[in-house]
Design a protein around this motif. Structure first.
Motif, PDB file in Angstrom:
ATOM      1  N   PHE A 600      54.254  11.847  46.018  1.00 56.32           N
ATOM      2  CA  PHE A 600      53.107  12.204  45.188  1.00 56.32           C
ATOM      3  C   PHE A 600      51.948  12.646  46.077  1.00 56.32           C
ATOM      4  N   GLN A 601      51.025  13.392  45.499  1.00 60.32           N
ATOM      5  CA  GLN A 601      49.807  13.753  46.214  1.00 60.32           C
ATOM      6  C   GLN A 601      48.907  12.540  46.393  1.00 60.32           C
ATOM      7  N   ALA A 602      48.866  11.674  45.370  1.00 53.95           N
ATOM      8  CA  ALA A 602      48.036  10.473  45.464  1.00 53.95           C
ATOM      9  C   ALA A 602      48.565   9.564  46.571  1.00 53.95           C
ATOM     10  N   GLU A 603      47.658   9.003  47.339  1.00 54.33           N
ATOM     11  CA  GLU A 603      48.088   8.127  48.437  1.00 54.33           C
ATOM     12  C   GLU A 603      48.515   6.765  47.911  1.00 54.33           C
ATOM     13  N   ASN A 604      47.694   6.173  47.058  1.00 46.74           N
ATOM     14  CA  ASN A 604      47.986   4.861  46.488  1.00 46.74           C
ATOM     15  C   ASN A 604      47.573   4.877  45.017  1.00 46.74           C
ATOM     16  N   LEU A 605      48.473   4.419  44.166  1.00 39.95           N
ATOM     17  CA  LEU A 605      48.188   4.431  42.732  1.00 39.95           C
ATOM     18  C   LEU A 605      49.108   3.442  42.028  1.00 39.95           C
ATOM     19  N   GLU A 606      48.536   2.698  41.092  1.00 39.29           N
ATOM     20  CA  GLU A 606      49.353   1.792  40.272  1.00 39.29           C
ATOM     21  C   GLU A 606      49.657   2.472  38.941  1.00 39.29           C
ATOM     22  N   LEU A 607      50.924   2.511  38.589  1.00 37.56           N
ATOM     23  CA  LEU A 607      51.366   3.091  37.333  1.00 37.56           C
ATOM     24  C   LEU A 607      51.956   2.000  36.448  1.00 37.56           C
ATOM     25  N   MET A 608      51.846   2.178  35.157  1.00 40.64           N
ATOM     26  CA  MET A 608      52.471   1.234  34.230  1.00 40.64           C
ATOM     27  C   MET A 608      53.749   1.839  33.680  1.00 40.64           C
ATOM     28  N   ASP A 609      54.847   1.149  33.894  1.00 39.51           N
ATOM     29  CA  ASP A 609      56.147   1.554  33.361  1.00 39.51           C
ATOM     30  C   ASP A 609      56.171   1.168  31.878  1.00 39.51           C
ATOM     31  N   LEU A 610      56.023   2.162  31.003  1.00 40.01           N
ATOM     32  CA  LEU A 610      55.862   1.906  29.572  1.00 40.01           C
ATOM     33  C   LEU A 610      57.143   1.401  28.917  1.00 40.01           C
TER      34      LEU A 610
END
Length: 639
Positions: A600-610
């Protein structure tokens, strides 16, 4: 004040009378029809159905008509449950290990009926479906049947409803019970789409005596050896080349020997002692109705369709035979207004308006729509839209292109079931759709009644279930209509019909007489969910789709991107929206857990697995994951 469900009230009155009578023997129903439990329950059938129908009638009406919704609008929001009434609600109610085609003592059937289909509506609603699509419910023919009950596609009368779909105990007609089914569905906010068969008819169709010119006739002495025409390889190459170029001028004809098998329209028609229609031509030759076969590709060697015949859409003495160039890829010399069989076309055009006025249906699925003359399709669409501008048309077509939309159709079957067994083919199809765009939605499904069941592909039941989860999760991410072919949610594996993508071995293992399209059969309603219920998963996936409907329903070019993932078993799909994106990552392997990495382009990111209600973390521009067999991830991403 008149009730909004008068025909449902008629059934309730009949059940009220029946529930106080003695019912001989025991009557079992699947627990799954009532809740998410397995096994069976013993009930008094009249009281059981009376209770369910009473709750439906007494429940607050869910409005279904929105004046602002066009056929395109509501089709795109449709979640379809595909119901074959005779099969879907069939059950071995007396538990004698067989489904009888005859009513049980007491007047209830074991084969599926409209009454049981009404009782199944709450179950269908719990799955998350808002549209029911019925396979043909017209009276089937009796001649040359492939099984004990006959095919719903061998239509004997296009205006009559199959009497086997009513419950004798009620003393009501099948037409009344179909009206009650549609009333109950509408009361619950569920639309109803019926499938129509306009290209073919049964070989003993009721139109034959009055309209022999609507049919193809064979010389009686040659009928026993009749088969599809044969083309040599050079001729096949020329056929394919012309069709690919849309050049339908002087298409290669079958041999003279093949064409000579067909007779002119007989002067008189009668039935012999077996019920077979025989014609006598003006020259005194005896002839009979020609049975059908798969005409495209022209070297297709599927088993013949002995129970149906093609309707003769054009009248031209030089094209009085059945072949690809008279049935589907119409030769330019044939497909002209002066050769139209006008009275047949006019009759076909009147069929859907009859069902609109009589039963208040919401849409139509056109069987073999790809083989109907375009002018006829336009007439069918225009006449139905006079009755209801929001009436939906779905086409048995594999190409979701702008041309289909111009014909007035709102959805097509599509080609998804034919590529879903191989991630490479899935990627190819999705990349193609991303480049071309999707003009009309297609069915997001891995199976229908003509294709192998998803679980048919896998010897282990849990593997089939895993693949079904993957396919359904992928499907809700596409510009497509979630499509639950009844039984899919149960992980049914037995094919309904050996139509498309079956092997010779399949045809040996599943004789025609064992196929549910033709003979009494039922689903495994009692134990299907013992491994891991699919129902909660389907419901959860559909909630996600509704939440992000504007993103996933878009068919715009460039809105469906396939990011690179490190494992070939993993498929990733990114759906682009205006202010947010939606990411799908799924393990197509139903037998093995798979590790993967996505950048990903984002270095660090929290995503929610829906789908799984757990966080996923992008660290150092990478999302690393391990997916169980068939497991999928769906996450919202910033645009």
């Amino acid at each position: 004040m008149k009730p909004s469900t008068p025909h449902l009230e008629k059934i309730l009155a009949a059940l009220e009378d029946a529930k106080n009578r003695h019912f001989p023997g025991t009557y079992h129903i699947p627990r799954l029809w009532q809740d998410d439990e397995t096994g069976t329950a013993t009930v008094n059938p009249a009281r059981y159905y009376h209770d369910i129908l009473s709750r439906i009638a007494a429940s607050p009406e869910t409005p279904i008509v929105n004046s602002a919704e066009s056929a395109d609008d509501w089709t795109r929001r449709a979640v379809v449950y595909n119901l074959f009434p005779r099969l879907t609600t069939a059950f071995d109610h007396n538990r004698d290990s067989a489904i009888s085609p005859e009513p049980l003592p007491g007047g209830f059937r074991e084969t599926g009926t409209f009454l049981k289909s009404i009782a199944l509506l709450p179950y269908i609603r719990r799955l998350g479906a808002n549209t029911v699509y019925l396979l043909p419910v017209t009276t089937p023919g009796n001649q040359q049947k492939k099984g004990a009950l006959g095919s719903p596609y061998a239509v004997k009368n296009h205006f009559d409803i199959d009497p086997m779909l009513h419950e004798p105990v009620l003393g009501l007609s099948a037409e009344t019970e179909l009206k009650a089914f549609i009333e109950a569905a509408h009361h619950m906010g569920i639309r109803v789409v019926l499938e129509y068969v306009f290209r073919t008819a049964s070989v003993d169709n009721d139109w034959i005596p009055q309209h022999p010119d609507w049919f193809y006739w064979l010389d009686e002495t040659l009928a026993e050896t009749f088969e599809a025409p044969h083309f040599d390889q050079d001729t096949l190459n020329r056929i394919y080349e012309q069709v690919d170029k849309h050049d339908f001028t002087d298409l290669p004809q079958p041999s003279e020997e093949y064409r000579a098998r067909f007779c002119p329209t007989p002067a008189t028609v009668s039935q012999d002692t077996t019920g077979t229609y025989l014609g006598i031509t003006g020259e005194g030759s005896t002839c009979r109705i020609a049975s059908a076969f798969s005409d495209w590709p022209p070297d297709d060697r599927q088993p013949p369709w002995t129970d149906v015949t093609y309707l003769k859409m054009h009248s031209h003495k030089e094209f009085n035979y059945i072949a690809y160039n008279t049935i589907r890829m119409y030769d330019d010399a044939l497909d002209r207004p002066e050769h139209t069989v006008t009275d047949l076309w006019d009759t076909l055009i009147r069929i859907i308006p009859h069902y609109q006025k009589t039963f208040a249906i919401d849409g139509a699925m056109i069987d073999m729509g790809h083989a109907l003359p375009p002018r006829l399709k336009s007439g069918i669409v225009a006449e139905a839209r006079k009755q209801n501008p929001a009436f939906a048309f779905w086409d048995e077509n594999f190409d979701p292109s702008p041309s289909i939309k111009k014909e007035g159709f709102n959805a097509v079957f599509g080609s998804l079931p034919f590529v879903l067994q191989d991630p490479i083919y899935i990627r190819g199809l999705l990349n193609f759709l991303n480049k071309t765009g999707v003009a009309v939605p297609f069915f997001a499904t891995g199976e229908n009644h003509n294709t192998p069941r998803i679980c048919h592909q896998f010897p282990r039941r849990n593997e089939g279930r895993n693949r079904a989860r993957f396919i359904f999760a992928l499907g809700i991410m596409l510009p497509a209509i979630p499509f639950i072919h009844s039984g899919m949610e149960l992980c049914e594996w037995h094919p309904v019909n050996l139509g498309l993508n079956f092997s010779d071995r399949d045809r040996e293992n599943f004789p025609v007489e064992t196929l549910p399209l033709f003979s009494p059969a039922g689903y495994d309603w009692t134990e299907a969910n013992e491994l891991a219920p699919l129902h909660p998963f389907l419901r959860k996936a559909l909630v996600i789709r509704e939440r992000y409907h504007d993103i996933v329903s878009s068919g715009d070019k460039g809105s469906l991107v396939l990011p690179f993932v490190s494992s070939p078993d993993i498929l990733a799909v990114l759906r682009k929206g205006r202010d947010k994106n939606l990411l799908f990552i799924g393990n197509s392997n139903p037998a093995r857990a798979t590790d993967g990495i996505m950048e990903f382009q984002a270095e660090n990111l929290e995503l929610m697995d829906l789908l799984n209600d757990r966080p996923r973390h992008i660290r150092n521009h990478k999302l690393e994951f391990r997916l169980d067999p068939g497991e999928s991830i769906i996450c919202e991403l910033p645009a």
